[in-house]
Design a protein around this motif. Structure first.
Motif, short mmCIF file in Angstrom:
data_model
loop_
_atom_site.label_atom_id
_atom_site.label_comp_id
_atom_site.label_asym_id
_atom_site.label_seq_id
_atom_site.Cartn_x
_atom_site.Cartn_y
_atom_site.Cartn_z
N GLY A 161 1.85 30.52 55.07
CA GLY A 161 1.73 29.10 54.76
C GLY A 161 2.33 28.73 53.42
N ASN A 162 1.82 27.67 52.84
CA ASN A 162 2.38 27.14 51.60
C ASN A 162 2.06 28.02 50.40
OD1 ASN A 162 3.48 25.03 49.77
ND2 ASN A 162 1.34 24.91 49.13
N SER A 163 3.01 28.13 49.49
CA SER A 163 2.79 28.88 48.24
C SER A 163 3.22 28.08 47.03
CB SER A 163 3.56 30.20 48.28
OG SER A 163 4.95 29.98 48.49
N LEU A 164 3.48 26.80 47.18
CA LEU A 164 3.97 25.93 46.10
C LEU A 164 2.84 25.07 45.58
CD1 LEU A 164 7.30 23.94 46.09
CD2 LEU A 164 5.17 22.72 45.72
N PRO A 165 2.65 25.03 44.26
CA PRO A 165 3.32 25.70 43.15
C PRO A 165 2.76 27.11 42.92
CG PRO A 165 2.33 23.58 42.50
CD PRO A 165 1.70 24.01 43.78
N SER A 166 3.40 27.86 42.05
CA SER A 166 2.97 29.22 41.72
C SER A 166 1.85 29.20 40.68
CB SER A 166 4.15 30.03 41.18
OG SER A 166 3.70 31.19 40.50
N GLY A 167 0.72 29.84 41.02
CA GLY A 167 -0.40 29.90 40.09
C GLY A 167 -0.11 30.73 38.86
N ALA A 189 7.64 28.41 20.20
CA ALA A 189 8.28 27.74 21.33
C ALA A 189 9.24 28.68 22.05
CB ALA A 189 9.02 26.49 20.85
N PHE A 190 10.04 29.41 21.28
CA PHE A 190 11.01 30.33 21.91
C PHE A 190 10.30 31.50 22.59
CE2 PHE A 190 14.15 28.10 19.34
CZ PHE A 190 15.25 28.07 20.20
N LEU A 191 9.28 32.06 21.92
CA LEU A 191 8.55 33.17 22.53
C LEU A 191 7.79 32.71 23.76
CD1 LEU A 191 7.16 35.02 19.36
CD2 LEU A 191 9.08 35.69 20.83
N GLY A 192 7.14 31.56 23.67
CA GLY A 192 6.38 31.04 24.80
C GLY A 192 7.28 30.69 25.98
N THR A 193 8.42 30.09 25.70
CA THR A 193 9.37 29.75 26.76
C THR A 193 9.90 31.00 27.43
OG1 THR A 193 10.02 27.73 25.58
CG2 THR A 193 11.50 28.52 27.29
N ALA A 194 10.22 32.00 26.63
CA ALA A 194 10.71 33.27 27.19
C ALA A 194 9.64 33.91 28.07
CB ALA A 194 11.13 34.21 26.07
N TYR A 195 8.40 33.88 27.60
CA TYR A 195 7.29 34.45 28.36
C TYR A 195 7.11 33.74 29.69
CZ TYR A 195 2.36 35.13 29.64
OH TYR A 195 1.19 35.37 30.32
N ALA A 196 7.14 32.42 29.67
CA ALA A 196 6.98 31.65 30.90
C ALA A 196 8.15 31.88 31.85
CB ALA A 196 6.84 30.16 30.57
N ALA A 197 9.36 31.96 31.30
CA ALA A 197 10.54 32.21 32.14
C ALA A 197 10.45 33.57 32.81
CB ALA A 197 11.81 32.10 31.30
N VAL A 198 10.07 34.58 32.04
CA VAL A 198 9.92 35.93 32.59
C VAL A 198 8.86 35.95 33.67
CG1 VAL A 198 9.15 38.28 32.07
CG2 VAL A 198 10.79 37.14 30.56
N ALA A 199 7.75 35.25 33.42
CA ALA A 199 6.68 35.20 34.42
C ALA A 199 7.15 34.54 35.71
CB ALA A 199 5.48 34.45 33.85
N GLY A 200 7.88 33.43 35.57
CA GLY A 200 8.38 32.74 36.76
C GLY A 200 9.35 33.59 37.56
N VAL A 201 10.28 34.24 36.87
CA VAL A 201 11.24 35.11 37.56
C VAL A 201 10.53 36.33 38.14
CG1 VAL A 201 13.29 36.55 37.26
CG2 VAL A 201 13.17 34.31 36.14
N ALA A 202 9.50 36.81 37.44
CA ALA A 202 8.75 37.98 37.93
C ALA A 202 8.08 37.70 39.27
CB ALA A 202 7.72 38.41 36.90
N THR A 203 7.59 36.49 39.47
CA THR A 203 6.97 36.17 40.76
C THR A 203 7.99 36.24 41.89
OG1 THR A 203 7.33 33.76 40.55
CG2 THR A 203 5.28 34.66 39.65
N LEU A 204 9.23 35.89 41.58
CA LEU A 204 10.32 36.01 42.57
C LEU A 204 10.70 37.47 42.75
CD1 LEU A 204 12.63 34.91 44.35
CD2 LEU A 204 13.95 34.55 42.25
N SER A 205 10.83 38.20 41.66
CA SER A 205 11.23 39.61 41.73
C SER A 205 10.22 40.45 42.50
CB SER A 205 11.41 40.18 40.32
OG SER A 205 12.41 39.48 39.62
N GLY A 247 8.39 39.33 44.87
CA GLY A 247 8.25 38.83 46.23
C GLY A 247 6.98 38.04 46.45
N TRP A 248 6.33 37.64 45.34
CA TRP A 248 5.08 36.89 45.45
C TRP A 248 5.33 35.41 45.71
CZ3 TRP A 248 1.02 38.69 41.26
CH2 TRP A 248 0.80 40.06 41.41
N HIS A 249 6.44 34.89 45.19
CA HIS A 249 6.69 33.45 45.29
C HIS A 249 8.16 33.16 45.50
CE1 HIS A 249 2.88 31.42 44.50
NE2 HIS A 249 2.60 32.39 43.64
N ARG A 250 8.41 32.05 46.14
CA ARG A 250 9.76 31.52 46.28
C ARG A 250 10.17 30.86 44.96
NH1 ARG A 250 6.52 30.26 50.70
NH2 ARG A 250 7.26 31.13 52.69
#
Length: 295
Positions: free
Chosen positions: A129-135, A160-176, A178-181
């Motif tokens: 089923g639905n997985s949007l948005p990613s928790g 800001a730079f560290l937090g943004t990098a952390y969030a970006a890594v987390a978002g890409v990690a969910t894709l890597s 296979g947890w999220h689209r």
């Protein structure tokens, strides 16, 4: 240092525009990625492409994602709350907490109420089923943006730079993992961006009429780096994915390794670029929301 009174009216208008724009962007992502065949196909290509080199990063990705839990989120909220209190900013403590709590509750509600039609493009995952948005992505992004709000001006850019990098890594990690689209991560960033704007409006409500800002606290250069870098990454994502559309009639399992990698890498760039833009907008506004002189 030169100071001037805050222009609360124009700042409020700016925040309302940001909230509406990011809400509209969320609706577009939702409609395209969930309810169209093209959107579902692109998401599936990226999610299938994560297999390339997955065995090399699987352990790291799982450690990153497993570190995000309700307990870690509550701990982060407590730390952020006390950073604001130590600075003597009660309204900021409340607003930052509201940002984190509101974004994460909204994500969980949306995951429950959004229906994902089975279009036959990804039958193995249709049953989920639905997985949007990613928790997980919402947790990382909400903490990152709340930190931008509560940190003192001297360390705000670094945060800001560290937090943004952390969030970006987390978002890409969910894709890597296979947890999220990829659309799930992008949608999560937009949800957090809307709540950041709402938190900013709450700060304006409690702001003193005599509050003054220092233009040097605007962080325009840092915000430009994040914003322009993010926009370029999103543009690169669009170009990469649009180049795959002529293969849309090919079953995903029959696509070449190169095509799958382009789908995965392009989507990863889009995820990272989105949080870059969202964080830049917060960084650009925060000096007016949390003035150095409260009045």
């Amino acid at each position: 240092m030169r100071v001037r009174a805050t222009a609360r009216g124009w700042t409020a208008v700016w925040l309302v525009v940001l909230a509406l724009a990011q809400t509209a962007a969320f609706l577009l992502v939702w409609r395209f990625a969930v309810h169209t065949g093209t959107g579902q196909w692109l998401d599936t290509v990226a999610l299938t492409g994560n297999r390339i080199g997955q065995d090399r990063i699987d352990g790291l990705v799982n450690r990153i994602l497993n570190a995000m839990s309700v307990v870690s989120l509550l701990a982060a909220m407590v730390v952020i709350f006390f950073i604001a209190l130590i600075r003597g900013r009660k309204a900021l403590a409340i607003s930052a907490t509201l940002l984190i709590a509101g974004a994460n509750v909204t994500t969980q509600v949306l995951k429950y109420v959004i229906d994902r039609p089975a279009l036959g493009i990804d039958p193995q995952r249709d049953a989920v089923g639905n997985s949007l948005p990613s928790g997980h992505t919402t947790i990382a992004a909400s903490v990152a943006l709340a930190l931008i709000l509560v940190l003192p001006a001297k360390v705000r850019v670094l945060g800001a730079f560290l937090g943004t990098a952390y969030a970006a890594v987390a978002g890409v990690a969910t894709l890597s993992a296979g947890w999220h689209r990829p659309s799930d991560a992008v949608a999560a960033f937009l949800v957090v961006g809307v709540w950041a704007a709402l938190a900013g409006l709450l700060l304006l409500v409690f702001q003193h009429e005599q509050a003054q800002v220092a233009p040097d606290d605007a962080h325009r250069v840092a915000a430009s780096v994040l914003g322009i870098g993010g926009l370029l990454a999103v543009l690169g994502c669009g170009l990469a994915l649009s180049g795959l559309l002529d293969q849309q009639q090919v079953p995903v399992d029959e696509l070449t390794r190169r095509t799958l990698f382009i789908g995965y890498a392009g989507s990863a760039a889009g995820i990272a670029g989105t949080i870059g833009v969202v964080a830049a907008l917060v960084l650009l506004s925060v000096h007016r929301l949390v003035p150095r002189w409260k009045g």
